[in-house]
Design a protein around this motif. Structure first.
Motif, short mmCIF file in Angstrom:
data_model
loop_
_atom_site.label_atom_id
_atom_site.label_comp_id
_atom_site.label_asym_id
_atom_site.label_seq_id
_atom_site.Cartn_x
_atom_site.Cartn_y
_atom_site.Cartn_z
N UNK A 111 0.44 3.31 4.72
CA UNK A 111 1.01 3.98 3.55
C UNK A 111 1.84 3.03 2.69
N UNK A 112 2.76 2.26 3.27
CA UNK A 112 3.46 1.28 2.42
C UNK A 112 2.53 0.22 1.85
N UNK A 113 1.52 -0.16 2.61
CA UNK A 113 0.54 -1.11 2.10
C UNK A 113 -0.11 -0.58 0.83
N UNK A 114 -0.51 0.68 0.85
CA UNK A 114 -1.15 1.28 -0.33
C UNK A 114 -0.20 1.32 -1.52
N UNK A 115 1.07 1.65 -1.26
CA UNK A 115 2.05 1.69 -2.35
C UNK A 115 2.26 0.32 -2.96
N UNK A 116 2.41 -0.68 -2.12
CA UNK A 116 2.68 -2.04 -2.59
C UNK A 116 1.47 -2.62 -3.31
N UNK A 117 0.27 -2.39 -2.77
CA UNK A 117 -0.93 -2.93 -3.40
C UNK A 117 -1.25 -2.22 -4.72
N UNK A 118 -0.96 -0.93 -4.79
CA UNK A 118 -1.19 -0.22 -6.04
C UNK A 118 -0.21 -0.68 -7.11
N UNK A 119 1.05 -0.88 -6.71
CA UNK A 119 2.03 -1.43 -7.66
C UNK A 119 1.57 -2.80 -8.16
N UNK A 120 1.03 -3.61 -7.25
CA UNK A 120 0.55 -4.94 -7.63
C UNK A 120 -0.63 -4.84 -8.60
N UNK A 121 -1.47 -3.84 -8.40
CA UNK A 121 -2.61 -3.63 -9.29
C UNK A 121 -2.15 -3.48 -10.74
N UNK A 122 -0.97 -2.87 -10.92
CA UNK A 122 -0.44 -2.65 -12.27
C UNK A 122 0.65 -3.66 -12.63
N UNK A 140 7.79 1.19 -0.35
CA UNK A 140 6.97 1.18 0.87
C UNK A 140 7.78 1.53 2.10
N UNK A 141 9.00 0.99 2.20
CA UNK A 141 9.86 1.29 3.34
C UNK A 141 10.24 2.76 3.36
N UNK A 142 10.51 3.33 2.19
CA UNK A 142 10.85 4.75 2.11
C UNK A 142 9.70 5.62 2.62
N UNK A 143 8.50 5.31 2.18
CA UNK A 143 7.34 6.09 2.61
C UNK A 143 7.12 5.95 4.11
N UNK A 144 7.31 4.74 4.63
CA UNK A 144 7.12 4.53 6.08
C UNK A 144 8.20 5.25 6.88
N UNK A 145 9.42 5.32 6.37
CA UNK A 145 10.47 6.08 7.05
C UNK A 145 10.11 7.56 7.10
N UNK A 146 9.59 8.07 6.00
CA UNK A 146 9.19 9.48 5.96
C UNK A 146 8.05 9.73 6.94
N UNK A 147 7.09 8.83 6.94
CA UNK A 147 5.97 8.94 7.88
C UNK A 147 6.48 8.84 9.32
N UNK A 204 -1.86 10.18 -0.54
CA UNK A 204 -2.07 10.28 -1.98
C UNK A 204 -0.84 9.82 -2.75
N UNK A 205 0.34 10.28 -2.30
CA UNK A 205 1.57 9.87 -2.98
C UNK A 205 1.80 8.37 -2.83
N UNK A 206 1.45 7.79 -1.70
CA UNK A 206 1.64 6.36 -1.49
C UNK A 206 0.93 5.56 -2.58
N UNK A 207 -0.28 5.99 -2.93
CA UNK A 207 -1.01 5.32 -4.02
C UNK A 207 -0.35 5.61 -5.37
N UNK A 208 -0.02 6.85 -5.61
CA UNK A 208 0.56 7.21 -6.90
C UNK A 208 1.92 6.58 -7.10
N UNK A 209 2.67 6.37 -6.02
CA UNK A 209 3.99 5.74 -6.14
C UNK A 209 3.88 4.35 -6.75
N UNK A 210 2.85 3.60 -6.34
CA UNK A 210 2.65 2.28 -6.93
C UNK A 210 2.32 2.36 -8.40
N UNK A 211 1.56 3.39 -8.78
CA UNK A 211 1.24 3.58 -10.20
C UNK A 211 2.48 3.98 -10.99
#
Length: 283
Positions: A37-48, A59-66, A175-182
């Motif tokens: 999940x943090x990987x997806x957030x970080x990579x999506x942010x990098x995409x943009x 990413x750390x926040x999402x992983x703590x929630x998970x 889904x949110x992990x990806x959208x968070x990066x966006x």
């Protein structure tokens, strides 16, 4: 980042950090896991084009929630598991009360991280991240999905009900992990919708792969008990249609994920590989 935010020294606004509680939180968060999940957030942010400490904090926040969700999911009142990531679950390694408090603290820490100005200078961005994580993890997302999952032990579910359960329990946070990066990357409305759909697909693919592994993998390979869904009579798509058909569904999800990210070209190569990883993983 997780090691840093789970330090023993209190931060501004805190009074003290109990040694046993921090130890339990670190046990659950730093003892392995895919960090998908943090990987997806970080990579999506990098995409943009967004690469800074803020993405790591999200990413750390999402992983703590998970992590909180896993700790509570393993409790005797829920799935009653003794093994997680190849070692004793938190309530077995410590005790049940400590596990409950560790989960509570990890959940609130997730929102602490997102609301902190160090995550993003724009308060509107931070508010949107907090709102998105709350919606993905709460009543109409992960927690609600967990309720449906518990009810599935005594109710017969059709495909529509199973897909709803899985979209909430597992898919919403992915889904949110990806959208968070966006959100961090200030993506356009069109690109954000594309990434959101990509996240939905990854979430479904992750659950389909999980269901296949629950039927086919050994506890040693998976690092946790297997065959529990079928033994409890829980509805899964594998239970409805069998492994071969669900494998075909999974492959179709990967094809759609690749098509969604095609407009981004080579910039999306890592995210496309993540879709293949989710589908083909063995743990």
């Amino acid at each position: 980042m997780l090691d840093r935010v789970l330090g023993s020294n209190p931060i501004e606004g805190e009074i003290a950090r109990p040694v046993r509680l921090i130890a339990a939180m670190r046990y659950s968060m730093l003892g392995g896991g895919k960090r998908l999940r943090p990987f997806l957030a970080i990579e999506t942010a990098r995409l943009f084009g967004h690469e800074d400490e803020g993405a790591l904090r999200v990413g750390a926040a999402i992983e703590c929630l998970h992590g909180y969700s896993l700790v509570h999911d393993d409790l005797p009142a829920m799935d009653d598991d003794d093994l997680r990531r190849g070692r004793p679950t938190l309530h077995r390694a410590f005790d049940e009360a400590t596990a409950i408090l560790a989960g509570d603290a990890l959940q609130t820490l997730a929102f602490d991280l997102l609301a902190d100005p160090r995550t993003d200078a724009d308060p509107l961005v931070r508010a949107e991240l907090v709102l998105g994580l709350a919606r993905a993890s709460g009543l109409g997302g992960m927690a609600g999905g967990q309720m449906f999952d518990l009810q599935a032990e005594t109710e017969s579910l059709d495909e529509t009900a199973i897909r709803r359960l899985q979209a909430m329990k597992t898919g919403a946070l992915i889904r949110f992990s990806c959208e968070a990066g966006a959100i961090l990357g200030r993506a356009s409305t069109e690109d954000r919708a594309r990434i959101r759909r990509f996240g939905e697909i990854i979430g479904l693919a992750f659950q389909l792969a999980d269901d296949i592994l629950d039927e086919t993998a050994t506890p040693e390979a998976l690092g946790k008990a297997t065959g529990k869904d079928s033994s409890r009579g829980k509805g899964t798509l594998v239970g409805l249609y069998g492994v071969a058909r669900v494998r075909a569904m999974l492959d179709a999800q990967v094809v759609e994920a690749e098509a969604l990210l095609a407009p981004f070209g080579e910039r999306a190569a890592t995210l496309i590989e993540s879709a293949r990883f989710v589908a083909d993983r063995e743990m």
